[in-house]
Design a protein around this motif. Structure first.
Motif, PDB file in Angstrom:
ATOM      1  N   TYR A   1       0.830  -1.203   0.000  1.00  0.00           N
ATOM      2  CA  TYR A   1       0.000   0.000   0.000  1.00  0.00           C
ATOM      3  C   TYR A   1       0.861   1.248   0.000  1.00  0.00           C
ATOM      4  N   LYS A   2       1.757   1.256   0.967  1.00  0.00           N
ATOM      5  CA  LYS A   2       2.613   2.427   1.144  1.00  0.00           C
ATOM      6  C   LYS A   2       3.416   2.695  -0.138  1.00  0.00           C
ATOM      7  N   ASP A   3       3.936   1.623  -0.701  1.00  0.00           N
ATOM      8  CA  ASP A   3       4.769   1.798  -1.890  1.00  0.00           C
ATOM      9  C   ASP A   3       3.962   2.357  -3.060  1.00  0.00           C
ATOM     10  N   ILE A   4       2.771   1.825  -3.246  1.00  0.00           N
ATOM     11  CA  ILE A   4       1.934   2.320  -4.343  1.00  0.00           C
ATOM     12  C   ILE A   4       1.593   3.791  -4.114  1.00  0.00           C
ATOM     13  N   LYS A   5       1.239   4.109  -2.860  1.00  0.00           N
ATOM     14  CA  LYS A   5       0.895   5.494  -2.545  1.00  0.00           C
ATOM     15  C   LYS A   5       2.098   6.433  -2.758  1.00  0.00           C
ATOM     16  N   LEU A   6       3.281   5.923  -2.490  1.00  0.00           N
ATOM     17  CA  LEU A   6       4.478   6.767  -2.625  1.00  0.00           C
ATOM     18  C   LEU A   6       4.937   6.896  -4.069  1.00  0.00           C
ATOM     19  N   THR A   7       4.638   5.906  -4.879  1.00  0.00           N
ATOM     20  CA  THR A   7       5.183   5.929  -6.243  1.00  0.00           C
ATOM     21  C   THR A   7       4.091   6.129  -7.291  1.00  0.00           C
ATOM     22  N   ALA A   8       3.395   5.062  -7.631  1.00  0.00           N
ATOM     23  CA  ALA A   8       2.453   5.106  -8.762  1.00  0.00           C
ATOM     24  C   ALA A   8       1.355   6.154  -8.563  1.00  0.00           C
ATOM     25  N   THR A   9       0.819   6.239  -7.346  1.00  0.00           N
ATOM     26  CA  THR A   9      -0.280   7.175  -7.099  1.00  0.00           C
ATOM     27  C   THR A   9       0.136   8.612  -7.380  1.00  0.00           C
ATOM     28  N   ASN A  10       1.401   8.903  -7.201  1.00  0.00           N
ATOM     29  CA  ASN A  10       1.884  10.264  -7.428  1.00  0.00           C
ATOM     30  C   ASN A  10       2.428  10.480  -8.830  1.00  0.00           C
ATOM     31  N   ASP A  11       2.450   9.434  -9.616  1.00  0.00           N
ATOM     32  CA  ASP A  11       3.106   9.518 -10.920  1.00  0.00           C
ATOM     33  C   ASP A  11       2.081   9.886 -11.991  1.00  0.00           C
ATOM     34  N   ASP A  12       2.330  10.949 -12.720  1.00  0.00           N
ATOM     35  CA  ASP A  12       1.278  11.379 -13.651  1.00  0.00           C
ATOM     36  C   ASP A  12       1.110  10.441 -14.848  1.00  0.00           C
ATOM     37  N   ASN A  13       1.998   9.469 -15.014  1.00  0.00           N
ATOM     38  CA  ASN A  13       1.764   8.466 -16.043  1.00  0.00           C
ATOM     39  C   ASN A  13       0.905   7.310 -15.539  1.00  0.00           C
ATOM     40  N   TYR A  14       0.989   7.026 -14.246  1.00  0.00           N
ATOM     41  CA  TYR A  14       0.426   5.765 -13.758  1.00  0.00           C
ATOM     42  C   TYR A  14      -0.683   5.886 -12.727  1.00  0.00           C
ATOM     43  N   PHE A  15      -0.970   7.104 -12.239  1.00  0.00           N
ATOM     44  CA  PHE A  15      -1.911   7.192 -11.125  1.00  0.00           C
ATOM     45  C   PHE A  15      -3.284   6.605 -11.432  1.00  0.00           C
ATOM     46  N   VAL A  16      -3.685   6.624 -12.698  1.00  0.00           N
ATOM     47  CA  VAL A  16      -5.017   6.117 -13.022  1.00  0.00           C
ATOM     48  C   VAL A  16      -5.124   4.606 -12.779  1.00  0.00           C
ATOM     49  N   PHE A  17      -4.003   3.930 -12.728  1.00  0.00           N
ATOM     50  CA  PHE A  17      -4.026   2.472 -12.598  1.00  0.00           C
ATOM     51  C   PHE A  17      -3.879   1.987 -11.161  1.00  0.00           C
ATOM     52  N   GLU A  18      -3.928   2.911 -10.238  1.00  0.00           N
ATOM     53  CA  GLU A  18      -3.678   2.575  -8.840  1.00  0.00           C
ATOM     54  C   GLU A  18      -4.373   1.280  -8.397  1.00  0.00           C
ATOM     55  N   ASP A  19      -5.662   1.167  -8.698  1.00  0.00           N
ATOM     56  CA  ASP A  19      -6.419   0.017  -8.211  1.00  0.00           C
ATOM     57  C   ASP A  19      -5.951  -1.305  -8.819  1.00  0.00           C
ATOM     58  N   TYR A  20      -5.520  -1.251 -10.073  1.00  0.00           N
ATOM     59  CA  TYR A  20      -4.986  -2.456 -10.702  1.00  0.00           C
ATOM     60  C   TYR A  20      -3.737  -2.952  -9.977  1.00  0.00           C
ATOM     61  N   LEU A  21      -2.967  -2.001  -9.468  1.00  0.00           N
ATOM     62  CA  LEU A  21      -1.709  -2.377  -8.832  1.00  0.00           C
ATOM     63  C   LEU A  21      -1.960  -3.152  -7.545  1.00  0.00           C
ATOM     64  N   TYR A  22      -2.968  -2.711  -6.771  1.00  0.00           N
ATOM     65  CA  TYR A  22      -3.302  -3.489  -5.576  1.00  0.00           C
ATOM     66  C   TYR A  22      -3.734  -4.889  -5.971  1.00  0.00           C
ATOM     67  N   GLN A  23      -4.542  -4.937  -7.016  1.00  0.00           N
ATOM     68  CA  GLN A  23      -5.087  -6.232  -7.415  1.00  0.00           C
ATOM     69  C   GLN A  23      -3.985  -7.189  -7.858  1.00  0.00           C
ATOM     70  N   ALA A  24      -2.911  -6.646  -8.404  1.00  0.00           N
ATOM     71  CA  ALA A  24      -1.814  -7.519  -8.827  1.00  0.00           C
ATOM     72  C   ALA A  24      -0.878  -7.836  -7.659  1.00  0.00           C
ATOM     73  N   LEU A  25      -0.527  -6.832  -6.886  1.00  0.00           N
ATOM     74  CA  LEU A  25       0.544  -7.019  -5.903  1.00  0.00           C
ATOM     75  C   LEU A  25       0.086  -7.735  -4.627  1.00  0.00           C
ATOM     76  N   LEU A  26      -1.140  -7.475  -4.190  1.00  0.00           N
ATOM     77  CA  LEU A  26      -1.620  -8.181  -2.996  1.00  0.00           C
ATOM     78  C   LEU A  26      -1.715  -9.669  -3.287  1.00  0.00           C
ATOM     79  N   VAL A  27      -2.196  -9.978  -4.470  1.00  0.00           N
ATOM     80  CA  VAL A  27      -2.306 -11.369  -4.886  1.00  0.00           C
ATOM     81  C   VAL A  27      -0.921 -12.001  -5.028  1.00  0.00           C
ATOM     82  N   PHE A  28      -0.005 -11.230  -5.577  1.00  0.00           N
ATOM     83  CA  PHE A  28       1.370 -11.691  -5.784  1.00  0.00           C
ATOM     84  C   PHE A  28       1.999 -12.169  -4.472  1.00  0.00           C
ATOM     85  N   SER A  29       1.767 -11.410  -3.413  1.00  0.00           N
ATOM     86  CA  SER A  29       2.422 -11.759  -2.143  1.00  0.00           C
ATOM     87  C   SER A  29       1.927 -13.097  -1.605  1.00  0.00           C
ATOM     88  N   ARG A  30       0.758 -13.559  -2.055  1.00  0.00           N
ATOM     89  CA  ARG A  30       0.210 -14.849  -1.579  1.00  0.00           C
ATOM     90  C   ARG A  30       0.586 -16.013  -2.481  1.00  0.00           C
TER      91      ARG A  30
END
Lengths: 533, 421
Positions: A303-332
């Motif tokens: 969460y923290k990493d996404i908020k610090l990086t992608a969420t603030n990035d004007d190229n990627y902020f729109v995809f924020e929710d996709y990133l959780y969906q990929a990375l939370l699953v990845f950790s399992r």
């Protein structure tokens, strides 16, 4: 060693490799599918017992099963290119140099320690089961996790590229005494002093010859003023044929000149051997349910990493929710653990409460064995420009990580590892831009201090989004991360004039702060092919 | 040797002042002999009004057309476009072709819209066809999302009409007029979020039409997940993408301000939907802009001292069909982020280069055909003059045609080549 012996060695290696791949394929879905297909062919009435084998074989070729098997074998060969001697130990397979092994294990200990102290400080458990109500709520908002604003101010990334670079700088080969007079043999002007064999520009030129200026490229010729349409149409037509053939190495060869935007999703999937069928979908859903059931400390880090990086990035902020969906699953995903056979790293272990130190109660933590660092989510972000479906996005990311990205945050002597890539960058720059390197070093702006984060994140978040995809095309196509240091060197060479004027590190850093205007292919072409040294 | 351009300006915006300074232009007060005036719409209207009797000199240019509201007031734009379509239909133009349901194939780019209170009965008739549909009410003369609300029941409209009557003592004037438009309830969502497009269009002449499209437009994202759920009708953060509204949302991110470049949108659509449909979408948007400008070119006071930069707001639905929502005559020059600042600085820079090539003293008699090097981040969208000369010269060996209209070279739209003859 005599030539004959060498040959014997090779055939022995080959048989080991074959045995290994056969082992790997046995029990896969493909294996049972092949079996069923073969049975079906054998059961046909017009088959004679005398040439059963031949007939079935040719039928499997015709029905495309043979191609699928070939792709599967190829995938394994790509993943395990260096089979070690069967009698060598497991740890030797992971990393042949013992002092590197030790450094990596120390590094892992440090990460774990920092993770544990975070646990104690914040008094949060590494994992906890969610109450039913919370599970329900999480399920409800799975598609909009970004709107959740948990208080993460107390959390901090476990480590950042800078911390990792500091560790790499302390690496020393104990067999290489620096007080010796053959100092000049090894020592470069750079930060990393390791006697690793790296490629010269000449070798790189041979490796990347398809990038040469006389060959037309996607990323150049589809944007030119003249006949861009013609190029694009021809290229897409060819791409269609490649996709129809369904052959990984072919897709790889095609992608060396860049993927047309429309076909990138399928070409990458074909190169990586990612199918994302119904079974994969089920598997993804299963992982999702694990996310609902348990809350992990690494979730907060993600969460923290996404908020610090992608969420603030004007190229990627729109995809924020996709990133959780990929990375939370990845950790399992315990499938990710497989890549450790090939990596110098070892997954961290934790113990069931109250059973500290008892091996039988040890579990890998997090379940996939990967502790994210600051910027980790940027490995996923660019893929959102290519994959719309979260399931497909996930499997592509997982494969990319297990093939390439894990090498960027582990210490190893592998030629694709971050250490070798860093050395490659420094040696290329020293050889081809000695004046520039010297100047930067004199003013206390070691080039690697600037370039390291680019390489460690595979340039994600630094280049413009379309240029980044063109870069990753080449990583997949050439099956190599060496393009990263080459590009880093090319950027330094390109900004040479401005860099020669600066007198401080921060000024140099500022010159390199914005890379979004750069055009990848011309930059690489100039760097690789213009210097004929 | 050459004289410096004397500029006047009503807006204290650094992106403007910086550009004037960069050219070494000198400031003048609006009452003095300026050459270049970046004025408010009100000032332009005053200058051109009959009462002031002000006459612009040959070396003076100004950044608005006196009756730009024909395009930028929502009710008038709708009226003009509706008339334009009817005219084309009467001419039997292939552009006015309709499909079997009676909808224009090429010219159906405005959401169904009515003027209130004038068209109230027509609206009710339309509403009854689809009683559960959502409609958006907008005051005709206001911008930045002010006074906008959504309705999905007729009673809400009645209540509004009662309330507004009691609250104002003045007689209803044109200022109180509203337009009511069918709400696009199937917008294209990216990352689950709704967005609209802001494209900048520069017009340097209406007759013949000369217009340019700015390549660095952007998408404005809502910070909250989109839901077509009608219980959320009051939550404006879901529906309106105006930055001035979104800024007050809790999740507004000051790093990017919810803005995503059109270039990124294009990469995303090409990657996930394919290049063909993406090209088609952009072609359609560009044609909508040209049509909207052609629709007003007859009524616009085509003063040669004027040029104007419009902010076009477009929404894309999930069938990748663009809808023209509205046009602004004074798109905001306030910068919300660092990148926004750079973009807007370049926007002004490129406008100045096109209307005042080389930063020289303007001369309204010039042919308004700047060299291609001046375009900067602009692309020529349409140049009626060049298009006509291209048609004339087509039989001979014309080369300039290539530069006249980027849109036209697309073989996917052969109908256009015949239309603009």
């Amino acid at each position: 060693m005599s030539a004959l012996q060498g040959q014997g060695d090779q055939s022995e290696h080959l048989s080991v490799l074959i045995a290994h791949i056969v082992q790997e394929l046995r029990g896969t879905v493909l294996h049972s599918q092949l079996k069923r297909a073969a049975q079906f062919q054998a059961g046909k009435p017009n088959i004679h017992l005398s040439d059963l084998k031949k007939e079935v074989h040719s039928a499997l070729v015709e029905t495309g099963w043979e191609r699928k098997l070939r792709n599967a074998v190829y995938k394994h060969m790509v993943l395990y290119p260096q089979m070690n001697h069967p009698s060598s130990s497991g740890e030797h397979c992971k990393e042949p140099l013992s002092y590197i092994r030790k450094s990596q294990s120390n590094w892992e200990k440090r990460i774990l320690k920092s993770l544990n102290s975070m646990c104690t400080e914040l008094s949060v458990p590494l994992a906890r089961k969610r109450p039913l109500q919370e599970q329900k709520e999480l399920k409800m908002k799975w598609n909009e996790l970004g709107t959740d604003e948990p208080d993460l101010s107390a959390f901090r990334p476990v480590y950042a590229p800078k911390d990792f670079l500091d560790v790499l700088m302390t690496l020393k080969n104990p067999n290489c005494n620096s007080s010796h007079e053959n100092k000049s043999m090894v020592h470069t002007w750079g930060l990393i002093q390791m006697p690793f064999k790296i490629k010269t520009m000449k070798e790189l030129r041979d490796q990347y010859w398809e990038l040469t200026m006389t060959e037309s490229q996607t990323g150049v010729d589809d944007l030119s003023e003249i006949a861009a349409d013609v190029y694009e149409t021809e290229r897409t037509k060819l791409g269609k044929k490649v996709l129809q053939a369904g052959h990984s190495p072919l897709a790889q060869q095609f992608s060396k000149k860049g993927c047309p935007a429309t076909q990138r999703c399928d070409l990458w999937a074909q190169i990586l051997g990612v199918t994302s069928d119904d079974i994969d979908k089920l598997y993804y859903e299963q992982l999702k349910s694990y996310v609902f059931q348990h809350d992990l400390l690494v979730d907060s880090l993600i969460y923290k990493d996404i908020k610090l990086t992608a969420t603030n990035d004007d190229n990627y902020f729109v995809f924020e929710d996709y990133l959780y969906q990929a990375l939370l699953v990845f950790s399992r995903d315990t499938h990710v653990l497989k890549h450790f056979a090939n990596s110098s790293a070892t997954p961290a272990k934790s113990y069931i409460r109250g059973k500290l130190g008892m091996e039988e109660y040890a579990v890998v933590y997090p379940p996939n064995g990967v502790i994210p660092f600051h910027g980790f989510s940027m490995f996923v972000s660019p893929l959102c420009y290519v994959y719309h479906d979260p399931v497909r996005l996930y499997f592509i990311f997982r494969e990319l990580y297990m093939r390439y990205f894990f090498r960027l945050h582990n210490i190893s002597s592998h030629p694709q590892g971050i250490v070798a890539l860093s050395i490659l960058f420094e040696s290329l720059l020293q050889t081809h831009q000695p004046q520039l390197f010297y100047h930067l070093r004199e003013i206390g702006a070691q080039p690697l201090r600037i370039a390291f984060k680019w390489i460690m994140r595979a340039f994600s978040g630094f280049l413009a989004s379309d240029q980044l995809l063109l870069l990753w095309d080449r990583i997949l196509a050439y099956n190599s991360l060496e393009i990263l240091p080459v590009l880093a060197m090319a950027i330094f060479a390109f900004r040479r004039v401005n860099l020669m004027e600066v007198t401080t590190f921060s000024a140099a850093d500022a010159v390199m702060a914005d890379l979004t205007g750069l055009k990848l292919v011309p930059l690489l072409q100039v760097a690789i092919f213009s210097s004929q040294r | 040797m050459s004289q410096k351009v004397r500029w006047a300006c009503d807006l204290d915006k650094s992106v403007l002042l910086g550009n004037f300074e960069k050219r070494g232009w000198v400031q003048a007060s609006p009452d003095e002999d300026w050459n270049f005036y970046w004025s408010s719409v009100q000032t332009t209207r005053n200058i051109f009004s009959v009462e002031t009797g002000y006459r612009l000199q040959d070396d003076q240019i100004i950044n608005h057309y006196p009756n730009h509201y024909e395009l930028t007031r929502k009710d008038l734009m709708v009226k003009n476009i509706k008339r334009y379509r009817k005219d084309l239909e009467k001419e039997g133009s292939p552009l006015a072709e309709k499909d079997e349901t009676g909808k224009y194939i090429h010219l159906d780019f405005l959401p169904v819209t009515f003027l209130l209170p004038a068209d109230y009965n027509l609206f009710v008739e339309e509403f009854r066809k689809n009683p559960s549909s959502t409609w958006i009410m907008k005051p005709t003369g206001k911008a930045r999302g002010i006074g906008i609300f959504l309705i999905n029941r007729l009673s809400q409209l009645k209540k509004w009409s009662r309330d507004s009557r009691t609250s104002t003592f003045a007689a209803p004037s044109a200022k109180d007029a509203y337009v009511i438009s069918k709400y696009i309830d199937n917008p294209l969502l990216i990352g689950g979020k709704k967005f609209d497009l802001r494209l900048y269009v520069l017009v340097t002449s209406y007759r013949p039409l000369k217009c340019y499209i700015y390549k660095l437009g952007f998408c404005r994202f809502c910070t909250v997940k989109y839901t077509p759920n009608t219980t959320e009708l009051d939550n404006m953060f879901v529906h309106l993408t105006n930055v001035s509204i979104q800024k007050h949302g809790e999740e507004y991110n000051p790093n990017h301000g919810g803005k995503w470049t059109v270039h990124n949108l294009k990469i995303y659509l090409e990657g996930t939907r394919g290049k063909d449909v993406t090209d088609k979408l952009f072609d359609e948007m560009y044609w909508q802009i040209v049509h909207s400008l052609k629709a007003v070119s007859g009524v616009m006071a085509n003063d040669r001292h004027c040029f104007e930069c419009y902010g076009y707001d477009i929404i894309i639905d999930d069938n990748l069909k663009p809808w023209l929502i509205e046009v602004n005559a004074s798109p905001s020059l306030t910068s919300t982020t660092a990148n926004d600042r750079i973009m807007k600085y370049n926007l002004i820079n490129d406008i100045l280069n096109i209307v005042c090539p080389n930063g020289e003293i303007p001369d309204m008699r010039w042919n308004k055909t700047p060299p291609k090097e001046c375009y900067g981040h602009y692309d020529l969208l349409y140049d009626e003059e060049l298009a006509q000369s291209e048609v004339l010269e087509r039989d001979s060996k014309s080369r300039i045609g290539i530069a006249t209209m980027s849109l036209r070279s697309r073989d996917s739209r052969p109908r256009q080549t015949t239309t603009w003859k």
